[in-house]
Design an enzyme around this catalytic site. Structure first.
Site, PDB file in Angstrom:
ATOM      1  N   ARG A  58     -53.193   4.201  -1.566  1.00 56.46           N
ATOM      2  CA  ARG A  58     -54.361   4.682  -0.398  1.00 56.46           C
ATOM      3  C   ARG A  58     -55.333   4.102  -0.839  1.00 56.46           C
ATOM      4  NH1 ARG A  58     -54.319  11.036  -0.120  1.00 56.46           N
ATOM      5  NH2 ARG A  58     -53.704  10.646  -2.157  1.00 56.46           N
TER       6      ARG A  58
ATOM      7  N   ASN B  68     -51.607   9.960   3.219  1.00 56.96           N
ATOM      8  CA  ASN B  68     -50.015  10.104   2.680  1.00 56.96           C
ATOM      9  C   ASN B  68     -49.402  10.971   3.821  1.00 56.96           C
ATOM     10  OD1 ASN B  68     -50.035   8.656   0.358  1.00 56.96           O
ATOM     11  ND2 ASN B  68     -50.372  10.619  -0.862  1.00 56.96           N
TER      12      ASN B  68
END
Length: 91
Positions: free
Chosen positions: A18, A36
């Site tokens: 990320r 996520n």
């Protein structure tokens, strides 16, 4: 301005993916978010110029990253909504 949404699968959680996606977006001047998902995938939305989005999609495959392994990247394109003012990581 265009928008892409993408779902990355593979070894993409718990490996800094990320943050990697966010860094790519910031370098390219894109707006959007990355998060996520419960199924182990990572979902991202990015808006910007067609050229920057093309670079973004190429970069988020993360082929040069040793810990990240993107097995599949499902990308959908559309028109930008303008809802984002920056790019952030959803924790």
């Amino acid at each position: 301005m265009k928008r892409v949404t993408a779902m990355a699968t593979g070894k993409v959680q718990g490996v800094g993916y990320r943050q990697y996606v966010s860094d790519c977006a910031h370098r390219l001047g894109l707006h959007g978010s990355v998060q996520n998902m419960r199924d182990g995938s990572v979902y991202m939305i990015a808006e910007g110029s067609p050229a920057a989005l093309e670079d973004f999609i190429r970069q988020v495959w993360a082929r040069e990253e040793s810990l990240i392994h993107v097995e599949n990247l499902l990308v959908t394109e559309g028109g930008a909504t303008g809802e984002f003012r920056s790019f952030w990581v959803d924790w």
